[in-house]
Design an enzyme around this catalytic site. Structure first.
Site, PDB file in Angstrom:
ATOM      1  CG  HIS A  95      -1.973   1.062   1.142  1.00 51.98           C
ATOM      2  ND1 HIS A  95      -1.767   2.350   1.604  1.00 51.98           N
ATOM      3  CD2 HIS A  95      -3.235   1.051   0.631  1.00 51.98           C
ATOM      4  CE1 HIS A  95      -2.852   3.065   1.403  1.00 51.98           C
ATOM      5  NE2 HIS A  95      -3.766   2.308   0.814  1.00 51.98           N
ATOM      6  CD  GLU A 143      -4.902   2.958  -3.559  1.00 52.37           C
ATOM      7  OE1 GLU A 143      -6.089   3.325  -3.479  1.00 52.37           O
ATOM      8  OE2 GLU A 143      -4.290   2.461  -2.600  1.00 52.37           O
TER       9      GLU A 143
END
Length: 228
Positions: A95, A143
């Site tokens: 992440h 993302e």
């Protein structure tokens, strides 16, 4: 575990009101809206609450992190086997707020899949996606770090980048599902994501920090259910 597609994944991160009894209550709300709308929701709770959320709900539960370790020495590390025993069905890798090296990404995917955890790997570019796809993760999460915790959903600001990422996926790893995130905030953002061709989408602050998360979840759930 093979996750249901399409789905919407909610990440609690460390937002206020998402741990302990409050976090369990929010998980219960997510489960209820999922049941009432027919939309598959996936949840990533805070790590200390993973076992209780997995026990008290029927939601697929993900660990927010995992380490590339084997049983043995490793103080403070997150062992894949322990996450499985706690009730996790998968883990988030790389992440933007918890980066990994490419070597660790590969090892984490291998360790997760060995013990039966789905490995979701976050990437922020077509090039990074191409490199990670070679390791055969269970899902690629595309993302841009600058969109996270904003209302600048990439589905609105740069749909061309999603199309380019999906073209790359179709070229090098056609069987790998793609989720898009970063700034996804509304049911319309979710609708646009699926219209662009992604397999899943999700959010963190848009739900975890929302003053009225249930109404937003219900609107999103109705969109996801209509796609499925």
């Amino acid at each position: 575990m093979s996750l249901p597609y399409p789905h919407f994944q909610i990440n609690f991160k460390v937002y206020p009101g998402t741990w302990g009894e409050d976090g369990l209550a929010l998980a219960g709300t997510i489960e209820r809206v999922s049941e009432e709308t027919g939309a598959p929701f996936v949840l990533t709770p805070q790590l200390p609450d993973l076992r209780s959320v997995a026990r008290e709900t029927d939601l697929p539960v993900f660990a927010p992190a995992v380490d590339p370790v084997e049983p043995g020495r490793g103080m403070g590390r997150l062992l894949p086997e322990a996450l499985v025993e706690a009730g996790a069905v998968g883990a988030i890798i790389n992440h933007a707020e918890n980066r990994d090296t490419l070597a660790d990404i590969e090892t984490k995917i291998e360790r997760c899949q060995t013990v039966g955890l789905d490995a979701i790997v976050c990437v922020d570019s077509v090039e990074m996606g191409r490199a990670v796809a070679a390791f055969e993760p269970d899902q690629l999460l595309f993302e841009r770090p600058g969109d996270i915790a904003t209302e600048r959903a990439i589905t609105r600001t740069h749909p061309d980048r999603i199309r380019a990422f999906l073209d790359m996926r179709d070229d090098v790893a056609p069987g790998t599902p793609v989720r898009v995130g970063g700034g996804i905030s509304t049911a319309e953002d979710v609708r646009r994501a699926f219209e662009l061709g992604v397999d899943a989408t999700g959010a963190a602050s848009a739900i975890a920090a929302a003053p009225a998360p249930e109404s937003r979840l219900r609107a999103i759930g109705e969109v996801v259910a209509s796609i499925g």
